[in-house]
Write a protein that holds these residues in place. Structure first.
Motif, PDB file in Angstrom:
ATOM      1  N   LEU A  60       6.734  -2.474  16.067  1.00 50.00           N
ATOM      2  CA  LEU A  60       5.460  -3.134  15.793  1.00 50.00           C
ATOM      3  C   LEU A  60       4.966  -3.998  16.948  1.00 50.00           C
ATOM      4  CD1 LEU A  60       6.031  -3.935  12.034  1.00 50.00           C
ATOM      5  CD2 LEU A  60       4.478  -2.228  12.992  1.00 50.00           C
ATOM      6  N   GLU A  61       5.868  -4.498  17.779  1.00 46.23           N
ATOM      7  CA  GLU A  61       5.443  -5.274  18.954  1.00 46.23           C
ATOM      8  C   GLU A  61       4.757  -4.362  19.972  1.00 46.23           C
ATOM      9  OE1 GLU A  61       5.546  -8.579  19.149  1.00 46.23           O
ATOM     10  OE2 GLU A  61       6.568  -8.740  17.231  1.00 46.23           O
ATOM     11  N   ILE A  62       5.306  -3.179  20.185  1.00 43.26           N
ATOM     12  CA  ILE A  62       4.686  -2.209  21.095  1.00 43.26           C
ATOM     13  C   ILE A  62       3.357  -1.730  20.515  1.00 43.26           C
ATOM     14  CG2 ILE A  62       4.915   0.109  22.078  1.00 43.26           C
ATOM     15  CD1 ILE A  62       7.939  -0.492  22.346  1.00 43.26           C
ATOM     16  N   ALA A  63       3.348  -1.471  19.206  1.00 40.81           N
ATOM     17  CA  ALA A  63       2.119  -1.035  18.545  1.00 40.81           C
ATOM     18  C   ALA A  63       1.033  -2.103  18.654  1.00 40.81           C
ATOM     19  CB  ALA A  63       2.397  -0.693  17.080  1.00 40.81           C
ATOM     20  N   ALA A  64       1.407  -3.365  18.497  1.00 41.58           N
ATOM     21  CA  ALA A  64       0.435  -4.465  18.594  1.00 41.58           C
ATOM     22  C   ALA A  64      -0.214  -4.483  19.970  1.00 41.58           C
ATOM     23  CB  ALA A  64       1.116  -5.803  18.302  1.00 41.58           C
ATOM     24  N   ALA A  65       0.593  -4.394  21.008  1.00 42.22           N
ATOM     25  CA  ALA A  65       0.066  -4.422  22.374  1.00 42.22           C
ATOM     26  C   ALA A  65      -0.818  -3.201  22.638  1.00 42.22           C
ATOM     27  CB  ALA A  65       1.216  -4.482  23.377  1.00 42.22           C
ATOM     28  N   GLY A  66      -0.369  -2.026  22.237  1.00 42.15           N
ATOM     29  CA  GLY A  66      -1.136  -0.808  22.461  1.00 42.15           C
ATOM     30  C   GLY A  66      -2.446  -0.789  21.700  1.00 42.15           C
ATOM     31  N   ASN A  67      -2.414  -1.236  20.462  1.00 49.27           N
ATOM     32  CA  ASN A  67      -3.629  -1.251  19.647  1.00 49.27           C
ATOM     33  C   ASN A  67      -4.616  -2.303  20.129  1.00 49.27           C
ATOM     34  OD1 ASN A  67      -3.030   0.925  17.936  1.00 49.27           O
ATOM     35  ND2 ASN A  67      -1.653  -0.371  16.750  1.00 49.27           N
ATOM     36  N   THR A  68      -4.117  -3.343  20.768  1.00 47.75           N
ATOM     37  CA  THR A  68      -4.993  -4.339  21.383  1.00 47.75           C
ATOM     38  C   THR A  68      -5.880  -3.666  22.430  1.00 47.75           C
ATOM     39  OG1 THR A  68      -3.509  -6.190  20.975  1.00 47.75           O
ATOM     40  CG2 THR A  68      -5.004  -6.407  22.845  1.00 47.75           C
TER      41      THR A  68
ATOM     42  N   VAL B 128       0.862  -1.187   0.000  1.00 45.04           N
ATOM     43  CA  VAL B 128       0.000   0.000   0.000  1.00 45.04           C
ATOM     44  C   VAL B 128       0.898   1.236   0.000  1.00 45.04           C
ATOM     45  CG1 VAL B 128      -1.713   1.295   1.338  1.00 45.04           C
ATOM     46  CG2 VAL B 128      -1.886  -1.196   1.177  1.00 45.04           C
ATOM     47  N   ASP B 129       0.581   2.220  -0.844  1.00 49.42           N
ATOM     48  CA  ASP B 129       1.380   3.440  -0.907  1.00 49.42           C
ATOM     49  C   ASP B 129       1.515   4.069   0.471  1.00 49.42           C
ATOM     50  OD1 ASP B 129       1.787   3.251  -3.625  1.00 49.42           O
ATOM     51  OD2 ASP B 129       0.210   4.673  -4.150  1.00 49.42           O
ATOM     52  N   GLY B 130       2.748   4.363   0.860  1.00 50.51           N
ATOM     53  CA  GLY B 130       3.015   5.027   2.127  1.00 50.51           C
ATOM     54  C   GLY B 130       3.143   4.095   3.317  1.00 50.51           C
ATOM     55  N   ALA B 131       3.057   2.774   3.105  1.00 49.91           N
ATOM     56  CA  ALA B 131       3.123   1.827   4.224  1.00 49.91           C
ATOM     57  C   ALA B 131       4.457   1.934   4.959  1.00 49.91           C
ATOM     58  CB  ALA B 131       2.910   0.406   3.728  1.00 49.91           C
ATOM     59  N   LEU B 132       4.378   2.031   6.280  1.00 48.08           N
ATOM     60  CA  LEU B 132       5.566   2.085   7.138  1.00 48.08           C
ATOM     61  C   LEU B 132       5.752   0.784   7.911  1.00 48.08           C
ATOM     62  CD1 LEU B 132       4.963   5.623   8.665  1.00 48.08           C
ATOM     63  CD2 LEU B 132       6.583   5.023   6.847  1.00 48.08           C
ATOM     64  N   GLY B 133       4.655   0.137   8.223  1.00 44.01           N
ATOM     65  CA  GLY B 133       4.709  -1.105   8.973  1.00 44.01           C
ATOM     66  C   GLY B 133       3.341  -1.757   8.994  1.00 44.01           C
TER      67      GLY B 133
ATOM     68  N   THR C  38       4.687  -9.669  11.347  1.00 43.07           N
ATOM     69  CA  THR C  38       4.936  -8.251  11.108  1.00 43.07           C
ATOM     70  C   THR C  38       5.751  -8.065   9.837  1.00 43.07           C
ATOM     71  OG1 THR C  38       6.991  -8.208  12.400  1.00 43.07           O
ATOM     72  CG2 THR C  38       4.954  -7.686  13.586  1.00 43.07           C
ATOM     73  N   ALA C  39       5.685  -6.859   9.295  1.00 48.22           N
ATOM     74  CA  ALA C  39       6.503  -6.479   8.142  1.00 48.22           C
ATOM     75  C   ALA C  39       6.778  -4.984   8.272  1.00 48.22           C
ATOM     76  CB  ALA C  39       5.788  -6.775   6.827  1.00 48.22           C
ATOM     77  N   GLY C  40       7.962  -4.580   7.886  1.00 49.31           N
ATOM     78  CA  GLY C  40       8.317  -3.167   7.973  1.00 49.31           C
ATOM     79  C   GLY C  40       8.628  -2.795   9.407  1.00 49.31           C
ATOM     80  N   GLY C  41       8.289  -1.560   9.752  1.00 47.52           N
ATOM     81  CA  GLY C  41       8.588  -1.061  11.085  1.00 47.52           C
ATOM     82  C   GLY C  41       9.968  -0.427  11.119  1.00 47.52           C
TER      83      GLY C  41
ATOM     84  N   GLY D  82     -10.843 -12.585  16.718  1.00 45.05           N
ATOM     85  CA  GLY D  82      -9.822 -12.316  17.728  1.00 45.05           C
ATOM     86  C   GLY D  82      -8.542 -11.778  17.142  1.00 45.05           C
ATOM     87  N   LEU D  83      -8.512 -11.559  15.825  1.00 47.02           N
ATOM     88  CA  LEU D  83      -7.327 -11.024  15.161  1.00 47.02           C
ATOM     89  C   LEU D  83      -7.661  -9.697  14.499  1.00 47.02           C
ATOM     90  CD1 LEU D  83      -6.039 -14.229  13.303  1.00 47.02           C
ATOM     91  CD2 LEU D  83      -5.434 -13.443  15.605  1.00 47.02           C
ATOM     92  N   PHE D  84      -6.647  -8.837  14.361  1.00 44.81           N
ATOM     93  CA  PHE D  84      -6.838  -7.621  13.585  1.00 44.81           C
ATOM     94  C   PHE D  84      -5.614  -7.309  12.740  1.00 44.81           C
ATOM     95  CE2 PHE D  84      -5.308  -5.852  17.692  1.00 44.81           C
ATOM     96  CZ  PHE D  84      -4.307  -4.972  17.285  1.00 44.81           C
ATOM     97  N   LEU D  85      -5.877  -6.609  11.644  1.00 42.01           N
ATOM     98  CA  LEU D  85      -4.819  -6.084  10.798  1.00 42.01           C
ATOM     99  C   LEU D  85      -4.453  -4.710  11.318  1.00 42.01           C
ATOM    100  CD1 LEU D  85      -6.320  -6.818   7.247  1.00 42.01           C
ATOM    101  CD2 LEU D  85      -4.756  -8.253   8.580  1.00 42.01           C
ATOM    102  N   TYR D  86      -3.161  -4.400  11.309  1.00 46.87           N
ATOM    103  CA  TYR D  86      -2.694  -3.070  11.713  1.00 46.87           C
ATOM    104  C   TYR D  86      -1.765  -2.561  10.621  1.00 46.87           C
ATOM    105  CZ  TYR D  86       0.302   0.375  13.975  1.00 46.87           C
ATOM    106  OH  TYR D  86       1.010   1.505  14.255  1.00 46.87           O
ATOM    107  N   LEU D  87      -2.045  -1.356  10.154  1.00 49.40           N
ATOM    108  CA  LEU D  87      -1.228  -0.760   9.093  1.00 49.40           C
ATOM    109  C   LEU D  87      -0.915   0.679   9.468  1.00 49.40           C
ATOM    110  CD1 LEU D  87       0.036  -0.965   6.243  1.00 49.40           C
ATOM    111  CD2 LEU D  87      -2.188  -0.266   5.329  1.00 49.40           C
TER     112      LEU D  87
END
Length: 123
Positions: free
Chosen positions: A42-50, A14-19, A33-36, A93-98
């Motif tokens: 991305l591990e911190i982001a995963a926990a926070g977004n949860t 996706v254009d502009g994807a950072l992680g 995970t990919a990018g970051g 129970g899963l989500f995509l994070y971009l």
């Protein structure tokens, strides 16, 4: 139909994807995970977004709204963060994070691409 690695590659295309990450919001762990970067762990982001997903689900339940979350958008001054809970029963129970660079991303197109990835992902 795609697998997790393919989904992560498609998210990073996706254009502009950072992680990108696929996250289990029961545990808060990223399954893939990919990018970051140092600035986007991305591990911190995963926990926070949860926590964000859980809080919104609690709020919907308290309000008595029988609706599913399509996506959650967080707009930062230089980035967009999109959280999309997966819709299939097998992926419950899963989500995509971009995370996207706001200057390079087309938000409408990114949301559309995440919906397509969600529709095809088999985990």
């Amino acid at each position: 139909m795609s697998d997790m690695d393919t989904a992560l590659k498609e998210m990073m295309a996706v254009d502009g994807a950072l992680g990108a990450a696929i996250v289990d919001y029961e545990s808060g762990m990223a399954l893939g995970t990919a990018g970051g970067s140092k600035a986007l762990d991305l591990e911190i982001a995963a926990a926070g977004n949860t926590e964000i997903v859980r809080a919104k689900q609690r709020t919907l339940a308290q309000l008595g709204l029988q609706q599913d979350i399509e996506d959650i958008l967080i707009s930062l001054s230089g980035q967009y963060h999109i959280i999309r809970p997966l819709s299939s029963r097998q992926s419950h129970g899963l989500f995509l994070y971009l995370a996207l660079d706001r200057n390079r991303a087309n938000l409408a197109l990114a949301r559309h691409r995440l919906k397509n990835i969600d529709d095809q992902l088999q985990i």
